[in-house]
Write a protein that holds these residues in place. Structure first.
Motif, short mmCIF file in Angstrom:
data_model
loop_
_atom_site.label_atom_id
_atom_site.label_comp_id
_atom_site.label_asym_id
_atom_site.label_seq_id
_atom_site.Cartn_x
_atom_site.Cartn_y
_atom_site.Cartn_z
N GLY A 88 7.94 -0.71 -0.21
CA GLY A 88 6.77 -0.87 -1.06
C GLY A 88 6.72 0.26 -2.07
O GLY A 88 7.53 1.20 -2.03
N PRO A 89 5.79 0.20 -3.01
CA PRO A 89 5.67 1.26 -4.01
C PRO A 89 5.22 2.57 -3.36
O PRO A 89 4.56 2.57 -2.33
N LEU A 90 5.59 3.68 -3.96
CA LEU A 90 5.15 4.99 -3.45
C LEU A 90 3.70 5.21 -3.88
O LEU A 90 3.42 5.71 -4.97
N THR A 100 9.18 3.22 -1.10
CA THR A 100 9.11 3.89 0.20
C THR A 100 10.45 3.94 0.92
O THR A 100 10.77 4.93 1.58
N MET A 101 11.25 2.88 0.81
CA MET A 101 12.53 2.86 1.51
C MET A 101 13.52 3.84 0.90
O MET A 101 14.33 4.44 1.61
N GLU A 102 13.48 4.01 -0.41
CA GLU A 102 14.33 5.03 -1.05
C GLU A 102 14.01 6.40 -0.49
O GLU A 102 14.90 7.16 -0.10
N LEU A 103 12.73 6.73 -0.43
CA LEU A 103 12.30 8.03 0.09
C LEU A 103 12.65 8.18 1.56
O LEU A 103 13.17 9.21 2.00
N ASP A 156 -6.96 10.59 -6.95
CA ASP A 156 -6.54 10.85 -8.31
C ASP A 156 -5.03 10.84 -8.50
O ASP A 156 -4.55 10.83 -9.63
N ILE A 157 -4.27 10.86 -7.41
CA ILE A 157 -2.83 10.99 -7.51
C ILE A 157 -2.15 10.11 -6.47
O ILE A 157 -2.71 9.85 -5.40
N SER A 158 -0.94 9.65 -6.79
CA SER A 158 -0.19 8.80 -5.87
C SER A 158 1.05 9.53 -5.37
O SER A 158 1.44 10.58 -5.90
N ALA A 159 1.68 8.97 -4.34
CA ALA A 159 2.90 9.57 -3.80
C ALA A 159 4.01 9.58 -4.84
O ALA A 159 4.85 10.50 -4.86
N ARG A 201 0.82 -1.21 0.00
CA ARG A 201 0.00 0.00 0.00
C ARG A 201 0.86 1.27 0.00
O ARG A 201 0.37 2.36 -0.29
N GLY A 202 2.13 1.14 0.39
CA GLY A 202 3.05 2.26 0.30
C GLY A 202 2.90 3.31 1.39
O GLY A 202 3.31 4.46 1.21
#
Length: 312
Positions: free
Chosen positions: A122-124, A179-182, A132-135, A114-115
């Motif tokens: 996980g994915p952002l 998520t881990m990169e961020l 309408d928008i994702s991280a 779910r990020g």
């Protein structure tokens, strides 16, 4: 799918729910269903309407749907609570109890796909549903100024400009995709002295800010609270469990505005006229907080605050 969510301050919430009569209830933030389960089990419920924007709740609520004829779950934004009630098949359209748990469900945080988590890869994403928008789009496309503004306004992060600058610097090399990169970018750019003083993970406020912005949580809350006044019966109660200061301030202002109490202006709430009709009585003069034993068992409850008001 395992239901990982634990309802916070369940004992305190339950203490305000009427036990001496049949009740109609709206659980406006169903999440993992912990409150709904307890209310259906322990109270004389005529009808309970649960609302949640996250489609995963349909999977997690199958046991309640099969067990209770007086339970209904509908997916939707709670800012449209009036529309959802009107279009539902409920016999009763006025309610004795309207309940909000504004925390992010453990079913969202602990599922890395779910990020939402800054400690699980996980994915952002961070979308709760109907977004309408994702991280990923925000982190990789927004200008540095706008990134800093989001992190500061919704995360109350003092190092927002530094974090935004580092995000832009890193994404020029390659897309920030998980998520881990961020989380690591944020952690590595903050001064060590600052990190030592922190009681939480260095990425906590930035992730909070992104989640709130993506899901438009503050506006959703303000719109929904206003609509409860027409949905509550006389003497009906509204209970709100919040987990961060921006939400709690909105709830506090809403209660104050509608209780005849003198109130102060907030940057997150429009000013209202002094002659506003009094519709609520504040039950909790100060917000209730979790017991030390609950915090020990469930550390995520540590920032919770419960406010309660009753309609005249």
């Amino acid at each position: 799918m395992e239901n990982l969510h634990k309802p916070v301050m369940l004992k305190e919430v339950s203490s305000f729910i009427p036990k001496d009569k049949p009740i109609n209830v709206v659980d406006a933030t169903y999440g993992g269903g912990g409150y709904s389960r307890a209310i259906l089990k322990n109270f004389n419920v005529s009808e309970l309407l649960a609302i949640d924007r996250d489609p995963i709740t349909k999977i997690l609520s199958k046991d309640l749907i099969n067990k209770y004829d007086n339970f209904t779950l509908l997916n939707g934004r709670f800012s449209e609570i009036d529309k959802i009630v009107k279009e539902s098949s409920l016999v009763q359209k006025k309610f004795d109890v309207i309940l909000y748990d504004l925390g992010t469900s453990s079913n969202q945080i602990d599922i890395s796909e779910r990020g939402f988590s800054f400690i699980k890869n996980g994915p952002l994403d961070m979308r709760m549903g109907l977004c309408d928008i994702s991280a990923f789009e925000i982190i990789n496309q927004y200008e540095e100024f706008n990134l800093a503004k989001i992190i500061y306004e919704y995360g109350e992060e003092r190092n927002s400009r530094l974090i935004a600058r580092e995000i832009v610097k890193n994404r020029k090399i390659k897309f920030i995709s998980n998520t881990m990169e961020l989380s690591n970018i944020i952690k590595n750019c903050l001064p060590i002295k600052r990190q030592i003083k922190l009681k939480t993970h260095p990425a906590t406020k930035t992730f909070q800010a992104l989640r709130i912005y993506i899901n438009d949580e503050l506006n959703e809350l303000k719109k929904s609270l206003e609509k409860t006044l027409n949905l509550l019966k006389k003497s009906g109660i509204i209970l709100v469990v919040s987990f961060q200061s921006l939400e709690d301030r909105i709830v506090k202002d809403f209660f104050n505005h509608n209780s005849g109490k003198r109130w102060r202006s907030s940057r997150h709430y429009p000013e209202l006229p002094d002659n506003l009709a009094t519709q609520l009585k504040i039950i909790t003069k100060k917000p209730l907080v979790p017991s030390s034993s609950e915090i020990k068992l469930n550390p995520r409850s540590r920032s919770a605050k419960l406010r309660v008001a009753q309609k005249f």
